[in-house]
Design a protein around this motif. Structure first.
Motif, PDB file in Angstrom:
ATOM      1  N   LEU A   1     -45.141  -3.438  20.678  1.00  0.00           N
ATOM      2  CA  LEU A   1     -45.292  -3.743  22.228  1.00  0.00           C
ATOM      3  C   LEU A   1     -44.977  -4.771  22.456  1.00  0.00           C
ATOM      4  O   LEU A   1     -44.238  -5.558  22.706  1.00  0.00           O
ATOM      5  N   GLU A   2     -45.801  -5.623  22.007  1.00  0.00           N
ATOM      6  CA  GLU A   2     -45.607  -7.441  21.550  1.00  0.00           C
ATOM      7  C   GLU A   2     -44.059  -7.789  20.861  1.00  0.00           C
ATOM      8  O   GLU A   2     -43.200  -8.817  20.911  1.00  0.00           O
ATOM      9  N   GLY A   3     -44.082  -7.231  19.907  1.00  0.00           N
ATOM     10  CA  GLY A   3     -42.519  -7.431  18.661  1.00  0.00           C
ATOM     11  C   GLY A   3     -41.189  -7.091  19.667  1.00  0.00           C
ATOM     12  O   GLY A   3     -40.614  -8.404  19.298  1.00  0.00           O
ATOM     13  N   LEU A   4     -41.461  -5.771  20.373  1.00  0.00           N
ATOM     14  CA  LEU A   4     -40.135  -5.323  20.732  1.00  0.00           C
ATOM     15  C   LEU A   4     -40.267  -6.695  21.667  1.00  0.00           C
ATOM     16  O   LEU A   4     -39.127  -6.970  22.470  1.00  0.00           O
ATOM     17  N   ALA A   5     -41.107  -6.759  22.878  1.00  0.00           N
ATOM     18  CA  ALA A   5     -40.794  -7.618  24.004  1.00  0.00           C
ATOM     19  C   ALA A   5     -40.491  -9.241  23.505  1.00  0.00           C
ATOM     20  O   ALA A   5     -39.332  -9.650  24.234  1.00  0.00           O
ATOM     21  N   GLU A   6     -40.235  -9.282  22.549  1.00  0.00           N
ATOM     22  CA  GLU A   6     -40.297 -10.797  21.765  1.00  0.00           C
ATOM     23  C   GLU A   6     -39.017 -11.202  21.579  1.00  0.00           C
ATOM     24  O   GLU A   6     -38.121 -12.007  21.950  1.00  0.00           O
ATOM     25  N   HIS A   7     -38.379  -9.691  20.538  1.00  0.00           N
ATOM     26  CA  HIS A   7     -36.962  -9.620  20.524  1.00  0.00           C
ATOM     27  C   HIS A   7     -36.318  -9.798  21.230  1.00  0.00           C
ATOM     28  O   HIS A   7     -35.229 -10.094  21.731  1.00  0.00           O
ATOM     29  N   SER A   8     -36.681  -8.860  22.814  1.00  0.00           N
ATOM     30  CA  SER A   8     -35.779  -9.022  23.508  1.00  0.00           C
ATOM     31  C   SER A   8     -35.588 -10.259  24.284  1.00  0.00           C
ATOM     32  O   SER A   8     -34.442 -10.896  24.903  1.00  0.00           O
ATOM     33  N   VAL A   9     -36.581 -11.648  24.366  1.00  0.00           N
ATOM     34  CA  VAL A   9     -36.681 -12.898  24.731  1.00  0.00           C
ATOM     35  C   VAL A   9     -35.595 -13.501  23.681  1.00  0.00           C
ATOM     36  O   VAL A   9     -33.984 -13.933  24.630  1.00  0.00           O
ATOM     37  N   GLU A  10     -35.542 -12.666  23.039  1.00  0.00           N
ATOM     38  CA  GLU A  10     -34.609 -13.676  21.258  1.00  0.00           C
ATOM     39  C   GLU A  10     -32.874 -13.192  21.814  1.00  0.00           C
ATOM     40  O   GLU A  10     -32.486 -14.185  22.502  1.00  0.00           O
ATOM     41  N   ILE A  11     -33.249 -12.136  23.205  1.00  0.00           N
ATOM     42  CA  ILE A  11     -32.010 -10.862  22.742  1.00  0.00           C
ATOM     43  C   ILE A  11     -31.274 -11.669  23.819  1.00  0.00           C
ATOM     44  O   ILE A  11     -29.798 -12.306  23.979  1.00  0.00           O
ATOM     45  N   TYR A  12     -31.440 -11.638  24.610  1.00  0.00           N
ATOM     46  CA  TYR A  12     -31.041 -11.820  26.202  1.00  0.00           C
ATOM     47  C   TYR A  12     -31.563 -13.259  26.779  1.00  0.00           C
ATOM     48  O   TYR A  12     -30.481 -14.079  27.357  1.00  0.00           O
ATOM     49  N   CYS A  13     -31.725 -13.917  26.039  1.00  0.00           N
ATOM     50  CA  CYS A  13     -32.438 -15.759  26.325  1.00  0.00           C
ATOM     51  C   CYS A  13     -32.405 -16.472  25.039  1.00  0.00           C
ATOM     52  O   CYS A  13     -32.293 -17.931  25.222  1.00  0.00           O
ATOM     53  N   GLY A  14     -32.489 -16.604  24.034  1.00  0.00           N
ATOM     54  CA  GLY A  14     -31.893 -17.247  22.910  1.00  0.00           C
ATOM     55  C   GLY A  14     -33.047 -17.541  22.251  1.00  0.00           C
ATOM     56  O   GLY A  14     -34.199 -17.523  22.903  1.00  0.00           O
ATOM     57  N   GLU A  15     -32.780 -18.120  20.890  1.00  0.00           N
ATOM     58  CA  GLU A  15     -33.900 -17.583  19.553  1.00  0.00           C
ATOM     59  C   GLU A  15     -35.075 -19.169  20.618  1.00  0.00           C
ATOM     60  O   GLU A  15     -36.328 -19.373  20.191  1.00  0.00           O
ATOM     61  N   LYS A  16     -34.739 -20.568  21.061  1.00  0.00           N
ATOM     62  CA  LYS A  16     -35.187 -20.965  21.486  1.00  0.00           C
ATOM     63  C   LYS A  16     -36.735 -21.064  22.834  1.00  0.00           C
ATOM     64  O   LYS A  16     -37.363 -21.500  23.148  1.00  0.00           O
ATOM     65  N   PHE A  17     -36.097 -19.662  23.388  1.00  0.00           N
ATOM     66  CA  PHE A  17     -37.145 -19.109  23.845  1.00  0.00           C
ATOM     67  C   PHE A  17     -37.860 -18.433  23.796  1.00  0.00           C
ATOM     68  O   PHE A  17     -39.077 -17.833  23.907  1.00  0.00           O
TER      69      PHE A  17
END
Length: 218
Positions: free
Chosen positions: A113-129
């Motif tokens: 759950l946590e891994g998928l959510a953070e990859h969504s941040v990376e995909i939609y908002c960028g690595e720096k977030f």
């Protein structure tokens, strides 16, 4: 969960001046449409400051099937707010798609759950977030932690104390262990398999692990 004081009242007033509630409403609408996600209640509170579970600058969140809570500092920027919302709302969407009560989630479920959510941040908002846990350990360290500390405990339920200790990395476990492991497992999955937001909501936790070098206990 939350106790107001003069300091938090000041933060509340600054957040109000920045129209954070309107920003959050627009971000919610954006991702509800983009992901065909549920219409939920979003509650915003002034942050009490930084801590182990805050992403950056003291902001954090908590998610449930029908609501989420955001704890925000006065200096929050819109892009940071969006990244936090994406992480928490992804939780909401996956929890609803899995058709499993949150208290039935295992340690494996929580890690993925946590891994998928953070990859969504990376995909939609960028690595720096991304959260700090994404780069805290090397992939070799994560594999070592998986074999020695995590793999034998994957069936622990969410209400069991050891589940929380491993997920959050409380002593004697490495800091944010479960979060870091989840991010690395999904990173490896994305290198090998087709990945989509729809898949990240619907696929069972075991599916993501089975496509990587990480192995489940038989």
């Amino acid at each position: 969960m939350y106790t107001p004081d003069r300091f938090s009242r000041n933060i509340f007033n600054e957040l109000k001046e920045k129209k954070v509630w309107d920003l959050a409403k627009n971000i919610h609408l954006k991702y509800r449409r983009k992901w065909a996600g549920p219409d939920i209640n979003v509650y915003i509170f002034p942050s009490a400051g930084g801590g182990l579970f805050s992403r950056h600058s003291g902001k954090s969140g908590v998610s449930f099937a029908n609501m989420l809570f955001l704890f925000l500092p006065s200096e929050i920027e819109e892009a940071e707010l969006e990244a936090l919302f994406v992480h928490e709302y992804h939780h909401v969407c996956r929890i609803n798609s899995q058709k499993k009560k949150i208290e039935e989630f295992t340690l494996l479920d929580s890690i993925i759950l946590e891994g998928l959510a953070e990859h969504s941040v990376e995909i939609y908002c960028g690595e720096k977030f991304r959260g700090s846990w994404c780069t805290r350990y090397s992939k070799e360290e994560i594999r070592n932690f998986w074999d020695k500390l995590i793999k034998a405990q994957l069936k622990l339920k969410k209400n069991e104390r050891l589940h929380q200790k491993i997920l959050y990395g409380e002593r004697p476990y490495p800091t944010l262990l479960g979060y870091a492991a989840g991010y690395e497992i999904i990173r490896e999955f994305r290198e090998k398999k087709s990945f989509s937001t729809k898949l990240s909501f619907s696929a069972p936790s075991e599916y993501f692990v089975d496509q990587t070098l990480y192995k489940l206990e038989s």
